[in-house]
Design a protein around this motif. Sequence first.
Motif, PDB file in Angstrom:
ATOM      1  N   MET A 231       6.749   9.856  -0.767  1.00 56.38           N
ATOM      2  CA  MET A 231       6.075   8.543  -0.540  1.00 56.38           C
ATOM      3  C   MET A 231       4.709   8.555  -0.655  1.00 56.38           C
ATOM      4  O   MET A 231       3.933   9.345   0.134  1.00 56.38           O
ATOM      5  CB  MET A 231       6.638   7.800   0.949  1.00 56.38           C
ATOM      6  CG  MET A 231       6.089   6.498   1.467  1.00 56.38           C
ATOM      7  SD  MET A 231       6.674   5.191   0.383  1.00 56.38           S
ATOM      8  CE  MET A 231       8.478   5.172   1.175  1.00 56.38           C
TER       9      MET A 231
ATOM     10  N   ILE B 111      -4.232   8.243   0.326  1.00 54.94           N
ATOM     11  CA  ILE B 111      -4.468   8.249   1.782  1.00 54.94           C
ATOM     12  C   ILE B 111      -3.567   9.569   2.293  1.00 54.94           C
ATOM     13  O   ILE B 111      -4.290  10.536   3.068  1.00 54.94           O
ATOM     14  CB  ILE B 111      -4.154   7.012   2.863  1.00 54.94           C
ATOM     15  CG1 ILE B 111      -5.355   5.990   2.243  1.00 54.94           C
ATOM     16  CG2 ILE B 111      -4.377   7.436   4.367  1.00 54.94           C
ATOM     17  CD1 ILE B 111      -4.853   4.750   3.004  1.00 54.94           C
ATOM     18  N   GLU B 112      -2.178   9.609   2.162  1.00 55.16           N
ATOM     19  CA  GLU B 112      -1.490  10.541   2.592  1.00 55.16           C
ATOM     20  C   GLU B 112       0.006  10.557   1.688  1.00 55.16           C
ATOM     21  O   GLU B 112       0.078   9.344   1.362  1.00 55.16           O
ATOM     22  CB  GLU B 112      -1.025  10.613   3.942  1.00 55.16           C
ATOM     23  CG  GLU B 112      -0.418   9.287   4.571  1.00 55.16           C
ATOM     24  CD  GLU B 112      -0.499   9.685   6.252  1.00 55.16           C
ATOM     25  OE1 GLU B 112       0.055  10.583   6.857  1.00 55.16           O
ATOM     26  OE2 GLU B 112      -1.009   8.800   6.874  1.00 55.16           O
ATOM     27  N   THR B 113       0.639  11.647   1.647  1.00 61.50           N
ATOM     28  CA  THR B 113       1.918  11.711   1.186  1.00 61.50           C
ATOM     29  C   THR B 113       3.066  12.123   2.117  1.00 61.50           C
ATOM     30  O   THR B 113       2.618  12.880   3.038  1.00 61.50           O
ATOM     31  CB  THR B 113       2.170  12.540  -0.216  1.00 61.50           C
ATOM     32  OG1 THR B 113       1.478  13.766   0.413  1.00 61.50           O
ATOM     33  CG2 THR B 113       1.126  12.262  -1.155  1.00 61.50           C
ATOM     34  N   ILE B 114       4.148  11.393   2.070  1.00 66.96           N
ATOM     35  CA  ILE B 114       5.167  11.954   2.928  1.00 66.96           C
ATOM     36  C   ILE B 114       6.564  12.406   2.176  1.00 66.96           C
ATOM     37  O   ILE B 114       6.929  11.676   1.437  1.00 66.96           O
ATOM     38  CB  ILE B 114       5.745  10.730   3.847  1.00 66.96           C
ATOM     39  CG1 ILE B 114       4.653   9.948   4.315  1.00 66.96           C
ATOM     40  CG2 ILE B 114       6.580  11.246   4.980  1.00 66.96           C
ATOM     41  CD1 ILE B 114       5.201   8.519   5.015  1.00 66.96           C
TER      42      ILE B 114
ATOM     43  N   ARG C  28       0.815  -1.180  -0.077  1.00 64.26           N
ATOM     44  CA  ARG C  28       0.014   0.128  -0.070  1.00 64.26           C
ATOM     45  C   ARG C  28       1.024   1.223   0.038  1.00 64.26           C
ATOM     46  O   ARG C  28       0.373   2.300   0.485  1.00 64.26           O
ATOM     47  CB  ARG C  28      -0.791  -0.219   1.235  1.00 64.26           C
ATOM     48  CG  ARG C  28      -0.353  -0.028   2.679  1.00 64.26           C
ATOM     49  CD  ARG C  28      -1.069  -0.817   3.501  1.00 64.26           C
ATOM     50  NE  ARG C  28      -0.474  -0.816   4.895  1.00 64.26           N
ATOM     51  CZ  ARG C  28       0.721  -1.388   5.319  1.00 64.26           C
ATOM     52  NH1 ARG C  28       1.041  -2.176   4.292  1.00 64.26           N
ATOM     53  NH2 ARG C  28       1.244  -1.158   6.453  1.00 64.26           N
ATOM     54  N   PHE C  29       2.201   1.092  -0.593  1.00 63.61           N
ATOM     55  CA  PHE C  29       2.962   2.257  -0.706  1.00 63.61           C
ATOM     56  C   PHE C  29       3.656   2.217  -2.034  1.00 63.61           C
ATOM     57  O   PHE C  29       3.971   1.274  -2.443  1.00 63.61           O
ATOM     58  CB  PHE C  29       4.088   2.110   0.595  1.00 63.61           C
ATOM     59  CG  PHE C  29       3.681   2.106   1.850  1.00 63.61           C
ATOM     60  CD1 PHE C  29       3.469   3.259   2.557  1.00 63.61           C
ATOM     61  CD2 PHE C  29       3.631   0.726   2.642  1.00 63.61           C
ATOM     62  CE1 PHE C  29       2.786   3.039   3.768  1.00 63.61           C
ATOM     63  CE2 PHE C  29       3.394   0.627   3.800  1.00 63.61           C
ATOM     64  CZ  PHE C  29       2.634   1.873   4.763  1.00 63.61           C
TER      65      PHE C  29
ATOM     66  N   VAL D  79       0.806   7.032   0.225  1.00 57.68           N
ATOM     67  CA  VAL D  79       0.338   5.993   0.987  1.00 57.68           C
ATOM     68  C   VAL D  79      -1.056   5.763   0.502  1.00 57.68           C
ATOM     69  O   VAL D  79      -1.916   6.752   0.480  1.00 57.68           O
ATOM     70  CB  VAL D  79       0.067   6.243   2.599  1.00 57.68           C
ATOM     71  CG1 VAL D  79      -0.398   4.992   3.267  1.00 57.68           C
ATOM     72  CG2 VAL D  79       1.656   6.498   2.902  1.00 57.68           C
TER      73      VAL D  79
END
Lengths: 331, 323
Positions: free
Chosen positions: A82, A72-75, A29-30, A84
Amino acid sequence: MSSRYDPVIKVIKVSDTCPEVVFRQAGDRFLEVVYGRSEPSSAKTIKDIILRSVRVVTINNLVKKAGIDGLIETIPGGESLMYVYDPLVVTMEDLAEKIEHIERQIEDVGSQIIQTREITIPIAFEHSLIKKAIDKYVQEVNPDAFYCRNGSNLEFIAEYNGISVEELKHKFIDTEWFVSMVGFFPGLPYFYPLNPASAITCPKYNPARTWTPEGAVDLADYCSTIFGVESSGGCQLIGRTVPIFQAYSTHEQFKDNPALFRPTDIIRFYETSEEYIDNIYGLVAEGNWNYTITPRTLSISSWLEQYDSKEREAAELREKQTLARQHMQRI
Amino acid sequence: MAKILSPSIQATVQDYYGRRGFMDIGIAYSGFMDNLAGRLVNQVIGNDINAPAIEITGGGFEIEFQEKSIIAIGGSDIRASINGNYIEHYKAVEVNPGDIIKTDRISAATKGFRQYLAVAGGVMVDEYLGSHSTAVYGGFGGFNGRNLKAGDVLETGIVSEDNKASAGRRLSRKCIPILTDTWTFRAVPGPDAAPDFITEEGMEEIYNTEYKAQMYCDRSGIRLKGPAPKWNADRMSAGGHPSNITDHGYPCPGGVNISGDTLIMFTCESPTSGGLICALSVIEEDLWKMGQIFPGRDKIRFKYCDVKEAVELKKTDAPLSFE
């Protein structure tokens, strides 16, 4: 994929000035998108890193605006994002295609003008909590740590860069720092010097430190950070600054976001004493200290001109660093 | 209300989903380390799966209830008792004021390491950034942002009709997770695998090695003992340690990080980013096992899994049954 252990699913080239864009599967999931393919940090200049970071921020903003279903989100990282995602809503391949479409819209970031903030904070290079962290490390983790001398790392960092401790402090103060990302533990900003004449560097702790006080400023591999909360850590300690993370806000600054910093912020430090810093901790807790934050425009093209104009000083520093390292290796 | 008499090695208030959407400011999810046991104990007593519950580490936990409620305990196989009488795991049990729930000490024969105590209506703590879970590294969320201590008094939720209806039921044996001392984690290669960082043979070796959990394991990661990875030759000669790269976001939880030559499995409260590679990433369905690794003793293996296979697994949802 050439082998079942090769996680690279796609590599694209968007322009001559942008490093290749590498799409890497990073789990079920990444998905990680990285600029450049696995070059060691030593192969990159501060300029390369900051330009890549500006690209990360630019793409991240566009991705957020695009509102991709299942994301869902990013880093953000120094040269990577990244992603998610929920694979039951969007497949890795479809997500990669949507990101590729956005990547292809941005050929170059050299003409970007970033509306950001300048944040000026004090630093105490000598601080008893920094000394405590280093003494604790020597006693409990690594008694032979050659980078810890009399409860300080400053002498080692200076020696590693072929300069004096006074010059080291001067170089640290004499540059604006560019925040490329926030992460590791809560609120911690990673920042690089915009002035290449202040590109000081040193290796990390080995093994890592188990305790670092809140507000510690450290440095390794050209990158500096500030600790938002007490935690472990791996870079050489420089000094201590003011609180930069507050979970249950007692101070207006942290009301909407517990973290002070965000990517593209510009940090300026001024030197002060331990007492001055400690007093601010009390004032922030009472909500009574003003963070000096001003709106700021960062034109990448003017910064690149300034960067190049500092080349003579930067080359002098690089030469000192090379000689110092040769000397340290001999002994 | 319920009063902590003994907190075990570490007891915290956690929930199922954790605190999502803040990794870009360095805030990890937190939540149940074993998200399967944590979810199941809530389901047994008719709670929402995300109801805050107590995560207990090791044994020697003790709590006194001060009002009527319904509870269930599950996770490691350490036995739990009410007023000295053993109770079954994953069973909805009524408690009365003055009842003391206690767990045995860990022993060499113990399987698993964490337990979850669900109470009807959940443990009542304030929500912070969308979650009730405790961020131990950061000091926020859960009960006053910290581990529970002896003497802490927790407010428990209102007993609902669903909770009342659950009294006396037990999860069917076939739905109870199987505990072991040798754990297999299905994991997808990447983001930093072969050939750029580790050799093909090196990846093959990681998937064929039995690692051992080091003593140094907690909610922020599980350190493994095993052979040094076989690094790509170009990276070995580049200067600096080959595990070091420009700082990047970590695939958390699940990423298998390599720090120097040590593999660290990233859990729900690991760093959100850093300058080390992650060679493989544990699939979501196996994350729960990380919460049950007995430090210094249990063995760990990785099993190759591709993304398609992992996603197919998410589509099969076995219904729960009770006895």
